[in-house]
Write a protein that holds these residues in place. Structure first.
Motif, mmCIF file in Angstrom:
data_model
loop_
_atom_site.group_PDB
_atom_site.id
_atom_site.type_symbol
_atom_site.label_atom_id
_atom_site.label_comp_id
_atom_site.label_asym_id
_atom_site.label_seq_id
_atom_site.Cartn_x
_atom_site.Cartn_y
_atom_site.Cartn_z
ATOM 1 N N ALA A 78 31.757 35.952 40.232
ATOM 2 C CA ALA A 78 30.356 35.529 40.338
ATOM 3 C C ALA A 78 29.955 35.221 41.771
ATOM 4 N N GLY A 79 30.872 35.460 42.720
ATOM 5 C CA GLY A 79 30.557 35.266 44.127
ATOM 6 C C GLY A 79 30.923 33.906 44.678
ATOM 7 N N GLU A 80 31.581 33.063 43.893
ATOM 8 C CA GLU A 80 31.984 31.750 44.380
ATOM 9 C C GLU A 80 33.264 31.879 45.203
ATOM 10 N N PRO A 81 33.420 31.063 46.243
ATOM 11 C CA PRO A 81 34.659 31.102 47.026
ATOM 12 C C PRO A 81 35.805 30.441 46.249
ATOM 13 N N VAL A 82 36.884 31.176 46.058
ATOM 14 C CA VAL A 82 38.062 30.675 45.352
ATOM 15 C C VAL A 82 39.272 31.030 46.202
ATOM 16 N N THR A 83 40.114 30.062 46.483
ATOM 17 C CA THR A 83 41.272 30.333 47.338
ATOM 18 C C THR A 83 42.393 30.992 46.525
ATOM 19 N N VAL A 84 43.246 31.699 47.253
ATOM 20 C CA VAL A 84 44.425 32.297 46.630
ATOM 21 C C VAL A 84 45.301 31.218 46.020
ATOM 22 N N GLY A 85 45.436 30.078 46.701
ATOM 23 C CA GLY A 85 46.258 28.996 46.189
ATOM 24 C C GLY A 85 45.723 28.422 44.892
ATOM 25 N N GLU A 86 44.403 28.291 44.777
ATOM 26 C CA GLU A 86 43.805 27.779 43.539
ATOM 27 C C GLU A 86 44.088 28.723 42.377
ATOM 28 N N ALA A 87 43.918 30.014 42.613
ATOM 29 C CA ALA A 87 44.196 30.997 41.566
ATOM 30 C C ALA A 87 45.689 31.020 41.226
ATOM 31 N N ALA A 88 46.544 30.892 42.239
ATOM 32 C CA ALA A 88 47.988 30.902 41.999
ATOM 33 C C ALA A 88 48.394 29.709 41.140
ATOM 34 N N ARG A 89 47.789 28.568 41.350
ATOM 35 C CA ARG A 89 48.097 27.375 40.555
ATOM 36 C C ARG A 89 47.759 27.620 39.086
ATOM 37 N N ARG A 90 46.589 28.209 38.832
ATOM 38 C CA ARG A 90 46.196 28.480 37.450
ATOM 39 C C ARG A 90 47.077 29.580 36.841
ATOM 40 N N GLN A 91 47.397 30.591 37.643
ATOM 41 C CA GLN A 91 48.265 31.665 37.162
ATOM 42 C C GLN A 91 49.633 31.123 36.752
ATOM 43 N N CYS A 92 50.218 30.291 37.611
ATOM 44 C CA CYS A 92 51.532 29.732 37.343
ATOM 45 C C CYS A 92 51.498 28.850 36.095
ATOM 46 N N LEU A 190 40.864 33.392 50.827
ATOM 47 C CA LEU A 190 39.997 33.608 49.672
ATOM 48 C C LEU A 190 40.463 34.807 48.855
ATOM 49 N N LEU A 191 40.266 34.707 47.538
ATOM 50 C CA LEU A 191 40.553 35.845 46.673
ATOM 51 C C LEU A 191 39.697 37.035 47.077
ATOM 52 N N PRO A 192 40.237 38.246 47.030
ATOM 53 C CA PRO A 192 39.425 39.431 47.310
ATOM 54 C C PRO A 192 38.429 39.686 46.190
ATOM 55 N N ASP A 193 37.399 40.465 46.490
ATOM 56 C CA ASP A 193 36.395 40.790 45.473
ATOM 57 C C ASP A 193 36.993 41.588 44.320
ATOM 58 N N ARG A 194 37.883 42.514 44.612
ATOM 59 C CA ARG A 194 38.525 43.366 43.613
ATOM 60 C C ARG A 194 39.919 43.719 44.107
#
Length: 255
Positions: A78-92, A190-194
């Motif tokens: 949706a265009g919000e800034p999300v860090t790789v670390g934040e996504a990695a925490r949820r993934q883990c 930041l997470l890439p767009d795709r």
């Protein structure tokens, strides 16, 4: 097929050994321990073998927010800034949650409890220095467990597609993803767009990844022993929250 006291009797049919055995119709779900919430399977059994499996139509979840496990990637879409670390925490945390369910079904209650404890610490914001000593020894122990490998190797095998491999290979894939995510917890980029790949697959294709898991279930279950059915389901661990329209990129909920 007849009735006794007004109740239908089981039908008979040839099984894979050429014997005439009762065909029993057995529902699984929607509420079982270590079971994906809301999932209902209808199995047709002969002896201890699943001859046919169907997934009941899944009711649209009523929650209005984003699917919890996919939330960082949906925010990024949706265009919000999300860090790789934040996504990695949820993934883990998501993979530890699935791992705890599979280990519980496999009778490894102590390891399941450790996986859930680590999941809760991740979601509670614990730092990498605390998490690594909790998680890496568990991952190593599971990789080295020959009894666990003997129990699940060869079960629910399929070549190619979204569920390639067997229960054991899917377990190992979770362990690999957990270790990789641990390494990225402090990444502030930041997470890439795709592409946007959540715990169960791509979330930016318009089709929730759990739909592919549900579609694969009947084929994996047919011909399997009944005792293995729950192991197969746990190794996929579909998230039915993904199926709500508002949980898809660009989707909208309805009042």
């Amino acid at each position: 097929m007849g009735t006794v006291a007004g109740l239908p009797m089981a039908e008979r049919a040839d099984d894979r050994d050429g014997l005439r055995l009762d065909r029993l119709h057995v529902p699984l779900g929607p509420a079982l321990p270590e079971w994906p919430a809301g999932l209902v399977l209808r199995l047709e059994l002969q002896g201890d073998v699943v001859q046919r499996a169907e997934v009941d139509p899944v009711p649209t979840p009523s929650t209005s927010g984003r699917a919890f496990w996919n939330e960082p990637w949906l925010r990024a879409s949706a265009g919000e800034p999300v860090t790789v670390g934040e996504a990695a925490r949820r993934q883990c945390a998501a993979h530890l949650d699935s791992l705890g369910r599979l280990l519980g079904v496999a009778g490894r209650s102590n390891a399941a409890a450790r996986a859930r404890n680590a999941r809760d610490r991740l979601l509670g914001g614990a730092g990498r220095d605390e998490l690594v000593p909790r998680i890496r020894p568990l991952v190593r122990r599971l990789r080295r467990s020959w009894t666990l490998r003997w129990l699940v190797a060869g079960v629910g095998a399929q070549a190619g597609g979204p569920v390639d491999g067997d229960v054991y290979s899917r377990l190992i894939a979770w362990l690999d993803a957990i270790e990789h995510a641990l390494d990225d917890l402090d990444d502030v980029g930041l997470l890439p767009d795709r592409p946007l790949t959540g715990p169960r697959g791509r979330v930016d294709t318009g089709t929730p990844p759990s739909q592919a898991l549900l579609d694969a279930l009947p084929g994996l279950l047919e011909g399997a022993e009944f005792a293995c059915a729950r192991l197969i389901v746990a190794s996929l661990d579909p998230d039915l929250d993904e199926l709500a329209p508002q949980h898809l990129p660009g989707g909208h909920g309805h009042g």
